[in-house]
Each structure stands twice: as structure tokens, then as C-alpha cells.
Design an enzyme around this catalytic site. Structure first.
Site, PDB file in Angstrom:
ATOM      1  N   SER A 122      -1.574 -32.276  -7.937  1.00  0.00           N
ATOM      2  CA  SER A 122      -2.134 -32.603  -9.253  1.00  0.00           C
ATOM      3  C   SER A 122      -3.602 -32.222  -9.352  1.00  0.00           C
ATOM      4  O   SER A 122      -4.171 -32.293 -10.431  1.00  0.00           O
ATOM      5  CB  SER A 122      -1.957 -34.087  -9.531  1.00  0.00           C
ATOM      6  OG  SER A 122      -2.307 -34.848  -8.416  1.00  0.00           O
ATOM      7  N   HIS A 143       2.752 -27.512 -11.274  1.00  0.00           N
ATOM      8  CA  HIS A 143       2.467 -28.941 -11.440  1.00  0.00           C
ATOM      9  C   HIS A 143       3.368 -29.546 -12.516  1.00  0.00           C
ATOM     10  O   HIS A 143       3.183 -29.307 -13.706  1.00  0.00           O
ATOM     11  CB  HIS A 143       0.977 -29.115 -11.803  1.00  0.00           C
ATOM     12  CG  HIS A 143       0.559 -30.542 -11.952  1.00  0.00           C
ATOM     13  ND1 HIS A 143      -0.472 -30.934 -12.763  1.00  0.00           N
ATOM     14  CD2 HIS A 143       1.048 -31.678 -11.390  1.00  0.00           C
ATOM     15  CE1 HIS A 143      -0.596 -32.245 -12.697  1.00  0.00           C
ATOM     16  NE2 HIS A 143       0.310 -32.718 -11.877  1.00  0.00           N
ATOM     17  N   GLU A 155       2.499 -27.133 -15.510  1.00  0.00           N
ATOM     18  CA  GLU A 155       1.185 -26.479 -15.493  1.00  0.00           C
ATOM     19  C   GLU A 155       1.192 -25.525 -14.287  1.00  0.00           C
ATOM     20  O   GLU A 155       1.357 -25.974 -13.153  1.00  0.00           O
ATOM     21  CB  GLU A 155       0.145 -27.587 -15.333  1.00  0.00           C
ATOM     22  CG  GLU A 155      -1.281 -27.186 -15.303  1.00  0.00           C
ATOM     23  CD  GLU A 155      -2.190 -28.427 -15.297  1.00  0.00           C
ATOM     24  OE1 GLU A 155      -3.168 -28.433 -16.041  1.00  0.00           O
ATOM     25  OE2 GLU A 155      -1.937 -29.392 -14.530  1.00  0.00           O
ATOM     26  N   ASN A 193      -5.179 -33.010 -15.761  1.00  0.00           N
ATOM     27  CA  ASN A 193      -5.910 -34.112 -15.132  1.00  0.00           C
ATOM     28  C   ASN A 193      -7.415 -34.026 -15.363  1.00  0.00           C
ATOM     29  O   ASN A 193      -8.106 -35.040 -15.308  1.00  0.00           O
ATOM     30  CB  ASN A 193      -5.567 -34.197 -13.646  1.00  0.00           C
ATOM     31  CG  ASN A 193      -4.208 -34.847 -13.458  1.00  0.00           C
ATOM     32  OD1 ASN A 193      -3.841 -35.761 -14.205  1.00  0.00           O
ATOM     33  ND2 ASN A 193      -3.438 -34.376 -12.488  1.00  0.00           N
TER      34      ASN A 193
END
Ligand code: CAA
Length: 298
Positions: A122, A143, A155, A193
């Protein structure tokens, strides 16, 4: 390797992310090996996948035959050697750069020369993970969002040396999984994130400094901005330890004080209040399924 040549997928790590990724790949028709060094975790994953597939069958989204076929395409192992025929290996183990690098160098040793090594990290640098292999052009970030069977996004993160061919293969593969793809360059936290964690951290600061109760912070963001979960509920869902580790990666990697983790988040992690998986985080879920909604305020 072209996407059409991808037949077998290995997934390493059978936690919520790894088992969800294995399920997504099997639903898309691939042969899947799910690997975990812990046989108990593997058994848990096998049960969770079977229950999830049964749910799809009971809702009529999958025929009984397709469900059985799908489960037959999934195999479980604790031996890395079983991944030596895999065309793509997706790593979904603990968020530790040291441990992931060790795994990548082992995968590099056993995987066939053409295999692509993907990480579900992540926030950890794909470029640095790739550096522990002899095939950095074939290492990429993939991801998935939690829970993988439900969330529509993948992602994709290109390391400094990821080749165009590998990027296109993995993009097509993600689309065959039925997901929408976004592409990020390899900078801390990537896209999701980088934006999500400062919001969660700010929610902790709002709680820490007494701006509002946790319920009002979450209700404000749920109903005020149409999020399915409030930021503190989402932090419990993701895991407070994971949130803290991503914030540390952002702070160290980008060097900006705005990413310094809120002391309350740090204290909860220190206390073992890691969120739903531990039955307690910002909210109390004790004596209920780890996936249940909050039981009460603390
Ligand atoms: N696996 C498979 N299916 C699941 C599941 C899982 N782990 N969890 C829930 N579902 C399914 C349920 O079976 C249900 O399906 P049906 O409608 O077909 O019955 C559906 O999802 C809805 O579930 P529930 O009714 O139990 O609960 P809900 O309505 O509260 O939805 C949720 C659950 C989908 C998780 C929802 O709360 C949600 O969208 N939460 C936000 C999730 C999110 O933001 N994830 C991203 C986190 S960030 C991230 O992952 C990046 C990172 O690196 C940290």
C-alpha cells in the site's frame, strides 16, 4: 509476456487481502495457487473463500457448477516451489520492507524467467523491492483495495525500471479481473493512500484535540461527503497499524511534517487497539465478528 499467456497466478499471503486477491483471480478463470507459511491461516482463507463463493451462488450471481469449478481452480500450499510455474506472482504479505525484500529475492530465485512479480503493497517503494531481484523490469505494484472482491479499483505502480510490456500485461490482467485501473508513479503512498491517510490522520487529530466525538466525526464525513464509512471507522477497517505504517512511509519519504502521525493513533497501536481484526480500535467490536459494525462507543 502478453496477458493471453498468463494462465497461472500465484498469490503469497493468505490474509484478508491475499485471500481476496486469490478469489478475484479464480473468479476471472485463472488457475491460482495461494501460498502461506502458516497452515492455520491457509485453512482460514480456504473457508472464507468457500463461504464467499457460496454467497455468490446463493444470490444467483454464479451457478453451482461455476462455483465448484472456481474452487477447483484454487490450490493452497506452504511451499514456494509450487509457484515455479506461475506466470504472475502477487505478493500480499505483511507491510515490512525488509520482509518483502527477502520474499522478492526468494521469488526471483524460484520463479520462471518470464514471470512477473507484483506487490500489493500500500505504500512501500516498488523500485526498492525490485532492487532485491535480478529482474527489476518485471516487478510492478498491483495495489488492490480492501475488500478485493468488492472494491472496483486496482492502483498500478510502475517502479523506476518496470518495462512498458509488463505494465501493459498487468493493466490488461487487472481489467480481466473486472477492475478499473489507475496508474501511479513510484512515490510514497502512490495516489490513494497519499490522499486517504492525511484525511484519516486529521480525523484522529480532531478526536485528539476534542473537536468532536468519534461518532460525530464519522457521521460528518459519511453523511456530509457520502463516504460509505467515516474516517475513524475506515481506519478500524483497514487496521490502525497499517494506517500508522503508511503515515510513517509518507513522513519519511516526503519529509513533510504534515504527515506526522497523530499521537492518539500511535497510542492506540501501542495499546494493541488495531481495529476490527483485534475486536477493538477506535470502536469496540468485542464478542462480534471482526467484520461486524461497531458494537458501542468506548
Ligand atoms: N469479501 C467479499 N465480499 C464482501 C466482503 C469481503 N471481505 N465484505 C463485504 N462483502 C460484500 C457482502 O457480502 C455484501 O454483498 P451483497 O450485497 O452481495 O450481499 C456487500 O459486500 C456489502 O457488504 P455488507 O452489507 O456486509 O456491508 P456494507 O454495506 O457495510 O459494505 C463494505 C461493506 C463494502 C466493506 C463497505 O463498508 C465499504 O465500501 N467500505 C469502504 C471500503 C473502503 O473504503 N475500502 C478501501 C480501503 S483503503 C484501501 O484498501 C487501501 C489501503 O492500502 C489501505
Amino acid at each position: 509476456m502478453a496477458t493471453a499467456a498468463v494462465k497461472m497466478i500465484g498469490v503469497v499471503g493468505s490474509g484478508q487481502m491475499g485471500s481476496g486477491i486469490a478469489q478475484v483471480a479464480a473468479v476471472a478463470g485463472f488457475d491460482v495457487w495461494l501460498l502461506d507459511s502458516d497452515p492455520v491461516a491457509l485453512q482460514r482463507a480456504e473457508k472464507a473463500i468457500a463461504a464467499s463463493v457460496q454467497h455468490l451462488v446463493s444470490k444467483g450471481q454464479l451457478s453451482q457448477l461455476a462455483g465448484t469449478n472456481l474452487l477447483n481452480h484454487l490450490r493452497y500450499t506452504s511451499s514456494l516451489e509450487d509457484l515455479k510455474s506461475a506466470d504472475v506472482i502477487i505478493e500480499a504479505i505483511v507491510e515490512s520492507e525488509v520482509i518483502k525484500k527477502k520474499l522478492f529475492s526468494e521469488l526471483d530465485r524460484i520463479a520462471k524467467v518470464s514471470a512477473i512479480l507484483a506487490s500489493n503493497t500500500s505504500s512501500i517503494s516498488i523500485t526498492r523491492l525490485a532492487s532485491s531481484t535480478s529482474r527489476p523490469a518485471q516487478v510492478i505494484g498491483m495495489h488492490f483495495m480492501n475488500p478485493p472482491p468488492v472494491m472496483k479499483l486496482i492502483e498500478i505502480v510502475r517502479g523506476a525500471d518496470t518495462s512498458d510490456e509488463v505494465f501493459i500485461t498487468i493493466k490488461n490482467l487487472a481489467e480481466r479481473f473486472g477492475k478499473t485501473v489507475i496508474c501511479s508513479q513510484d512515490f510514497p503512498g502512490f495516489i490513494v493512500n497519499r490522499i486517504l491517510m492525511p484525511m484519516i490522520n486529521e480525523a484522529f487529530f480532531a478526536l485528539y484535540t476534542g473537536v468532536a466525538t468519534k461518532e460525530d466525526i464519522d457521521t460528518g464525513m459519511k453523511l456530509g461527503t457520502n463516504h460509505p464509512l467515516g474516517p475513524l471507522q475506515l481506519a478500524d477497517f483497514i487496521g490502525l497499524d497499517i494506517c500508522l505504517s503508511i503515515l510513517k512511509v509518507l513522513h519519511e519519504g516526503l519529509g513533510d511534517s504534515k504527515y506526522i502521525p497523530c499521537p492518539l493513533l500511535v497510542q492506540y497501536v501501542d495499546a494493541g487497539r488495531l481495529g476490527r481484526k483485534r475486536g477493538i480500535g477506535v470502536y469496540n467490536y468485542q464478542n462480534r465478528s471482526p467484520l461486524a459494525k461497531p458494537l458501542s462507543s468506548l
